[in-house]
Structure formats: structure tokens, C-alpha cells
Motif scaffolding. Structure first.
Motif, short mmCIF file in Angstrom:
data_model
loop_
_atom_site.label_atom_id
_atom_site.label_comp_id
_atom_site.label_asym_id
_atom_site.label_seq_id
_atom_site.Cartn_x
_atom_site.Cartn_y
_atom_site.Cartn_z
N LYS A 193 0.84 -1.20 0.00
CA LYS A 193 0.00 0.00 0.00
C LYS A 193 0.87 1.24 0.00
N ILE A 194 0.50 2.20 -0.84
CA ILE A 194 1.21 3.48 -0.95
C ILE A 194 0.23 4.58 -0.57
N LEU A 195 0.60 5.41 0.39
CA LEU A 195 -0.29 6.47 0.86
C LEU A 195 0.03 7.77 0.13
N LEU A 196 -0.98 8.36 -0.52
CA LEU A 196 -0.84 9.61 -1.26
C LEU A 196 -1.59 10.70 -0.49
N VAL A 197 -0.88 11.73 -0.06
CA VAL A 197 -1.48 12.77 0.77
C VAL A 197 -1.35 14.12 0.08
N ASP A 198 -2.50 14.70 -0.30
CA ASP A 198 -2.52 16.02 -0.95
C ASP A 198 -3.93 16.57 -0.83
N ASP A 199 -4.06 17.87 -0.58
CA ASP A 199 -5.39 18.46 -0.42
C ASP A 199 -6.06 18.79 -1.75
N LEU A 238 -3.05 1.96 -4.11
CA LEU A 238 -2.87 3.38 -3.86
C LEU A 238 -4.00 3.89 -2.97
N VAL A 239 -3.65 4.50 -1.86
CA VAL A 239 -4.64 4.99 -0.89
C VAL A 239 -4.57 6.51 -0.84
N ARG A 240 -5.71 7.17 -1.01
CA ARG A 240 -5.77 8.63 -0.99
C ARG A 240 -6.02 9.17 0.41
N ALA A 241 -5.45 10.34 0.69
CA ALA A 241 -5.76 11.11 1.89
C ALA A 241 -5.70 12.59 1.50
N SER A 242 -6.74 13.35 1.80
CA SER A 242 -6.82 14.74 1.36
C SER A 242 -6.37 15.72 2.43
N SER A 243 -5.87 15.21 3.56
CA SER A 243 -5.38 16.09 4.63
C SER A 243 -4.44 15.30 5.53
N GLY A 244 -3.69 16.03 6.36
CA GLY A 244 -2.82 15.36 7.31
C GLY A 244 -3.60 14.51 8.29
N GLU A 245 -4.75 15.03 8.74
CA GLU A 245 -5.58 14.29 9.69
C GLU A 245 -6.09 12.98 9.08
N ALA A 303 -4.66 11.32 6.69
CA ALA A 303 -3.51 10.42 6.54
C ALA A 303 -3.21 9.69 7.84
N LEU A 304 -3.21 10.42 8.95
CA LEU A 304 -2.94 9.81 10.25
C LEU A 304 -4.00 8.77 10.60
N LYS A 305 -5.23 9.03 10.21
CA LYS A 305 -6.31 8.06 10.46
C LYS A 305 -6.07 6.78 9.68
N ALA A 306 -5.65 6.92 8.40
CA ALA A 306 -5.38 5.74 7.57
C ALA A 306 -4.23 4.92 8.15
N LEU A 307 -3.25 5.60 8.73
CA LEU A 307 -2.07 4.92 9.28
C LEU A 307 -2.36 4.17 10.57
N LEU A 308 -3.51 4.41 11.16
CA LEU A 308 -3.88 3.70 12.39
C LEU A 308 -4.18 2.23 12.13
N THR A 309 -4.67 1.92 10.95
CA THR A 309 -5.15 0.56 10.68
C THR A 309 -4.39 -0.19 9.59
N ASP A 310 -3.74 0.54 8.68
CA ASP A 310 -3.08 -0.11 7.54
C ASP A 310 -1.57 0.07 7.60
N ASP A 311 -0.85 -0.87 7.00
CA ASP A 311 0.61 -0.77 6.86
C ASP A 311 0.94 -0.28 5.45
N PHE A 312 1.87 0.65 5.35
CA PHE A 312 2.21 1.24 4.07
C PHE A 312 3.70 1.07 3.77
N ALA A 313 4.01 0.90 2.48
CA ALA A 313 5.40 0.76 2.06
C ALA A 313 6.09 2.11 2.01
N VAL A 314 5.35 3.15 1.63
CA VAL A 314 5.92 4.49 1.48
C VAL A 314 4.78 5.51 1.50
N ILE A 315 5.09 6.74 1.91
CA ILE A 315 4.11 7.82 1.95
C ILE A 315 4.59 8.96 1.07
N LEU A 316 3.74 9.42 0.15
CA LEU A 316 4.01 10.62 -0.65
C LEU A 316 3.20 11.75 -0.02
N LEU A 317 3.89 12.75 0.51
CA LEU A 317 3.25 13.75 1.37
C LEU A 317 3.47 15.16 0.84
#
Length: 229
Positions: free
Chosen positions: A6-12, A31-38, A40-54
Motif C-alpha cells: 500500500k502506498i499512501l498519497l497525501v494532498d489536499d 494506492l490509498v488517498r488522503a486529502s489532509s494530514g488528519e 492520513a494519520l487516520k489511515a495509518l492507524l489501521t493499515d501498513d504502508f510501504a511508502v508515503i508521498l506527502l
């Protein structure tokens, strides 16, 4: 079947997330989307990611603050973070990104091929580490709790059969070979963070190999498992 990383993509900005997905879709990972820092942190509570693009510039919690929260958490502090930014205030701004825990800092507009190549390295390192943990878990299961074999007998610490050791050794050898090739590839590049991660993985592999060697008939000494991180 190999589980995808899983790759976390964080951008508003939705258009930026869409562009990142188009660039990274060729890697065939999740590919997992996150539209805010908050978010992203919520997604990281439950899933393991290989890398984060922030993304650095976000309203509310910006990329630096988000990274600080990620690095403070035991579960997430070792996940590689690649900062993406549309602004460049010089060396001081870049230093702040690395100080926040980033392994790389890329200014927009960036070369899609370069970004995909960098992300693929961390995905490969993550997959190799997962393979290593699976081998260690299998070995622990067989040695500590015992597991019924095909004929109904139970394999215990005192009687590990040669077939099991041979199978584990072969699986480990395959991971060792892939890790060695990856390390050589990274040694020739300028990505020092990825190279350091690969060296760390090779040390873990060496520890597991010593543990397996200690189980061979006629060997002496106790077995210490190297996967307690």
C-alpha cells in the motif's frame, strides 16, 4: 498470491492525487488517498504502508506537522516519507523536510519516471522485508508451538525434521539473492536512504541465516531470532 503493498498519497488537491495515481498505477500496487494530514494519520492507524508521498503545503496540518506525528508513533515511524512541494525556498526549506523525517524531497513539477522509480525502490524493500518476516514467523511456529506434519506427527524443538529446514533454507536463499541484487543496484545510485534500508534488511537476513544454520544437525549453541523490531 503475493499481497500488494500500500502506498499512501497525501494532498489536499484532488487533481494532484489523480496525477499521482496516473504516475504510480504502473507499479500495480494499492494506492490509498488522503486529502489532509488528519486523514492520513487516520489511515495509518489501521493499515501498513510501504511508502508515503506527502504534500508539504496543505491547509490546517501541513506536511511537516503530519510527518512529525508519523515519526512519533511506534507503528509508523519507520515508514519512508517522500515530500512533494510546489515551492522552493532554498536549502533551509529542504533541510526542514529532511529534519522532519523525509527520505526524499521532490519539487514540483517533477519527472514522473523519476518519482515512479524512487517509489518502486521502497516498495521492493518493503516486500522483501515482509518476506523475511514471514520466514521468521514460520520458523518460530515450527520450533516453539509445533505443527502437525502430513503423517499426523508433531514437529517439536527437539525434533525439527530435515525437510522443514531444507524448505526454509531454500526460501531464505531466494530472498537473500533478491536482496543482494537490490543492494548492488542501490549502491550504484545516489539514493543513500534507500541504500541504508537495504543494508539493514541484509543484516536481518544474515541473522536469520545464522539461526537456521544453528539448527542443522551437529551444530551447537542457542538460536536467537533477529525479527523483534
Amino acid at each position: 498470491m503475493v499481497q500488494k503493498a500500500k502506498i499512501l498519497l497525501v494532498d489536499d488537491r484532488p487533481e494532484n492525487l489523480l496525477a499521482l495515481e496516473a504516475i504510480l498505477s504502473a507499479l500495480d500496487q494499492t494506492l490509498v488517498r488522503a486529502s489532509s494530514g488528519e486523514e492520513a494519520l487516520k489511515a495509518l492507524l489501521t493499515d501498513d504502508f510501504a511508502v508515503i508521498l506527502l504534500d508539504v503545503q496543505m491547509p490546517g496540518m501541513d506536511g511537516f506537522e503530519t510527518a512529525a506525528h508519523i515519526k512519533r508513533r511506534e507503528r509508523t515511524r519507520d515508514i519512508p516519507i517522500i515530500f512533494l512541494t510546489a515551492i522552493n525556498h532554498g536549502p533551509h526549506h529542504t533541510f526542514r523536510g529532511y529534519a522532519a523525517g523525509a527520505v526524499d524531497y521532490i519539487s514540483k513539477p517533477f519527472d514522473p519516471w523519476v518519482l515512479r522509480a524512487k517509489v518502486s525502490v521502497f516498495v521492493e524493500l518493503y516486500m522483501k522485508n515482509c518476506q523475511l518476516k514471514e520466514q521468521a514467523a514460520l520458523l518460530r511456529l515450527q520450533l516453539e508451538s509445533g505443527q502437525p506434519s502430513a503423517d499426523g506427527e508433531t514437529v517439536r524443538k527437539e525434533s525439527v525434521n530435515g525437510g522443514l529446514l531444507a524448505e526454509l533454507s531454500a526460501r531464505l536463499a531466494a530472498v537473500e539473492e533478491q536482496a543482494e541484487a537490490l543492494t548492488k543496484q542501490l549502491d550504484e545510485s545516489s539514493d543513500t536512504a534507500a541504500a541504508a534500508t537495504a543494508v539493514h534488511l541484509e543484516r536481518k537476513l544474515a541473522g536469520l541465516r545464522r539461526a537456521l544454520d544453528a539448527l542443522e544437525p551437529g551444530s551447537a549453541g542457542s538460536v536467537a531470532f533477529p525479527m523483534s523490531d
